[in-house]
Design an enzyme around this catalytic site. Structure first.
Site, mmCIF file in Angstrom:
data_model
loop_
_atom_site.group_PDB
_atom_site.id
_atom_site.type_symbol
_atom_site.label_atom_id
_atom_site.label_comp_id
_atom_site.label_asym_id
_atom_site.label_seq_id
_atom_site.Cartn_x
_atom_site.Cartn_y
_atom_site.Cartn_z
ATOM 1 N N GLY A 1 -90.232 -17.891 -83.425
ATOM 2 C CA GLY A 1 -90.251 -18.939 -82.845
ATOM 3 C C GLY A 1 -89.151 -19.326 -81.689
ATOM 4 N N CYS B 1 -94.679 -14.936 -75.507
ATOM 5 C CA CYS B 1 -94.470 -15.141 -76.694
ATOM 6 C C CYS B 1 -95.714 -15.776 -77.410
ATOM 7 C CB CYS B 1 -93.274 -15.973 -76.973
ATOM 8 S SG CYS B 1 -92.944 -16.182 -78.532
#
Lengths: 253, 307
Positions: B75, B133
């Site tokens: 994350g 991402c």
């Protein structure tokens, strides 16, 4: 902290599914302290891919001992190691237990394989200190008391010792906390650590917890093993680098 | 004595002493891995994605091993721009390796602001823009899967720096070469391919996902053939330097990526298992070039034989 290849001197079966892997390295033996761990490569190839973290169970002269049970492909391969094989490991890693605090009695609390780091701790503990150990397991075969002293046992099924969990057993002996200046050293499943943490914080007992989390590297670069910190300014600590041993007041379980 | 092999590469203006780069998110900010390896010998270090503000990252469990790979959902945990400049760059300066700064953001403005602020740092020789991402709700793949967003980000970032810009592409698309083309058209200097593949894994006994974020990014040897196919696709369709990434574990894997079209490559997951892998790969490349009578490693790029 380094990558080493060291020779295996023995692979012993301690009890049913629990094994001791012994390997020789004078340098690593000298560097290792209780509660630290090594990240071990279980095969010569990249299958399985990741290393497996194991706490240092004991150090005797130049022999390091790791305790493990077989619960997957990696530990199965590790159980096949034999004298003369080399193991590739990184470590010693992380921060271990602090034995320099002001206490006269070490209270060891272990659940299942959580007994692993304590032989080395007792080995390093000053001989003037008293030791009281509480060891829990689901059933008799899961109770590991190897090289522990002054042991009280609890099993979930009552097959040996106290019928109940290890925390309930400690509560029955809680006078030790008032009669001595205790420090608690604990390793085991999270529910056990959590109960113990709450109890120690509420009663102002110095307590260190050895935690566990899935990790890849073991030295802080993958960021895979966060644990919630009680310090709101830095929300996560890393189990591998900031731990695996934490003071009970520093983390949220 | 054999002639010295030239391992240096030039990736759209980014000059490296060799093609080995350490991938973002697998070397932190350099300090931990420097205990195991000589970073000054590595071609370049790509730092952990930095965003404008600190990000605490996802709750555990963040990683799980899968067959020949691992899923991660960190994350984008990072210290934020200010602490990166004040606390991390000083160490990286000492390392004496080429530094590429990876930037992650939730908006085009944030990419621009981070790039603009870091442009003045002499230590940083180039930027890798993370538009791919898979593990954050905002930004990340929302940009990475949208050609016009990737084009706009490239254009806007280009406007605030003259340093080389590398756009890190997502494999989670069927037309990666079109993304590479838009990067080239908007003034990007290179692409890196690939970021991780979206994956998931369940515990069959409690039916819960093995990682808290449910899905994560798959990396490691499992993704190598996918990555090589993506590098090849870009190489055949777009004239832009490619940095190959995906499951490189040793020098042979690295050579394969270069043959498929990569000018340089990044190693990631292997750093977790063998933090000295980069140095071993450099040695392997030298020996391969010597055996193959290759004088300059750049001759390898896109040297595939499809006859």
């Amino acid at each position: 902290m380094q990558i080493s290849k060291i020779p295996v001197v023995a692979l012993e079966q301690l009890q049913n599914n629990v094994f001791l892997l012994k390997a020789r390295s004078k340098e690593l033996a000298e560097k290792s302290s209780p509660g630290q761990f090594f990240n071990i490569k279980v095969s010569d190839s990249y299958f399985p891919l990741l290393r497996r973290p194991f706490s240092i169970s004991n150090v005797e002269n130049d022999i390091l001992t790791f305790m493990f049970d077989i619960h997957g492909e990696g530990t199965k391969l590790l159980s096949l190691k034999k004298e003369g094989d080399n193991i590739d490991l990184i470590g010693p890693l992380g921060n271990g237990f602090n034995l320099d605090d002001d206490f006269d009695t070490a209270v060891i609390v272990a659940g299942g394989l959580g007994s692993a780091p304590f032989p080395l701790l007792l080995n390093k503990l000053s001989k003037e200190k008293k030791v009281k150990s509480f060891v829990g397991g689901r059933s008799k075969p899961n109770v590991i008391t190897w090289k522990l002293a002054n042991v009280n046992i609890a099993t979930d099924d009552g097959s040996i010792g106290f019928h109940g969990n290890v925390f309930q057993l400690i509560k029955k002996h809680e006078n030790i906390f008032t009669e001595n200046k205790c420090k608690v050293f604990a390793c085991g499943p999270n529910p056990m650590l959590k109960a113990l943490q709450e109890y120690c914080l509420a009663n102002n007992i110095n307590c260190e917890l050895s935690t566990e989390c899935a990790m890849a590297c073991g030295f802080g670069i993958c960021q895979g093993c966060p644990i919630e910190s009680s310090d709101k300014k830095s929300p996560y600590k890393l189990v591998c680098k900031d731990g695996p041993v934490f003071n009970a007041k520093d983390i949220l379980i | 004595m054999s002639e010295r092999i030239d391992l240096s590469v030039n990736i759209g203006g980014l000059k490296l002493k060799n093609p080995v780069m350490l991938a973002s998110g697998t070397v932190g900010y350099g300090n931990e891995i420097s205990n195991f390896t000589d970073l000054s010998k590595i071609g370049a270090i790509v730092t952990k994605s930095v965003s404008l503000n600190p990000r605490k990252g996802n709750p555990p469990q963040r990683i799980v091993e899968t067959p020949s790979g691992m899923l991660n959902a960190i994350g984008l945990a990072n210290v934020g721009l200010e602490s990166f400049i004040n606390d991390k760059i000083p160490f990286l300066k000492e390392v004496n390796s080429t530094l590429v700064c990876n930037i992650a953001a939730s908006s085009i403005e944030e990419y621009v602001e981070c790039t603009k602020t870091l442009d003045g740092e002499d230590t940083i020789k180039g930027f890798e823009i993370n538009v791919s991402c898979p593990n954050v709700k905002e930004g990340g793949l929302i940009f990475g899967n949208d050609i016009s967003s990737v084009g706009r980000i490239t254009e806007k970032v280009r406007a605030v720096t003259n340093k080389p810009i590398i756009i890190k592409l997502s494999p989670n698309t069927s037309n990666i070469s079109e993304f590479a083309k838009v990067v080239k058209d908007e003034g990007g200097d290179a692409v890196s391919a690939i970021n991780t593949l979206v994956g998931a894994s369940f515990n069959i006994w409690n039916k819960k996902p093995k990682i808290n974020n449910v899905t994560g990014g798959l990396s490691g040897p499992a993704i190598k053939p996918v990555a090589i196919a993506k590098v090849l696709e870009i190489s055949r369709k777009v004239d832009i330097p490619i940095i190959g990434i995906g499951g490189i574990m040793d020098w042979k894997d690295a050579v394969e990526f270069m043959i498929a079209g990569a000018s340089a490559f990044q190693i990631g997951t292997v750093n977790f298992i063998n933090p000295n892998a980069g140095i071993e790969i450099i040695e392997g490349l030298e020996s391969y070039c010597s055996q193959m009578k290759i004088k300059s490693i750049s001759e390898l790029t896109a040297s595939y034989n499809l006859e």
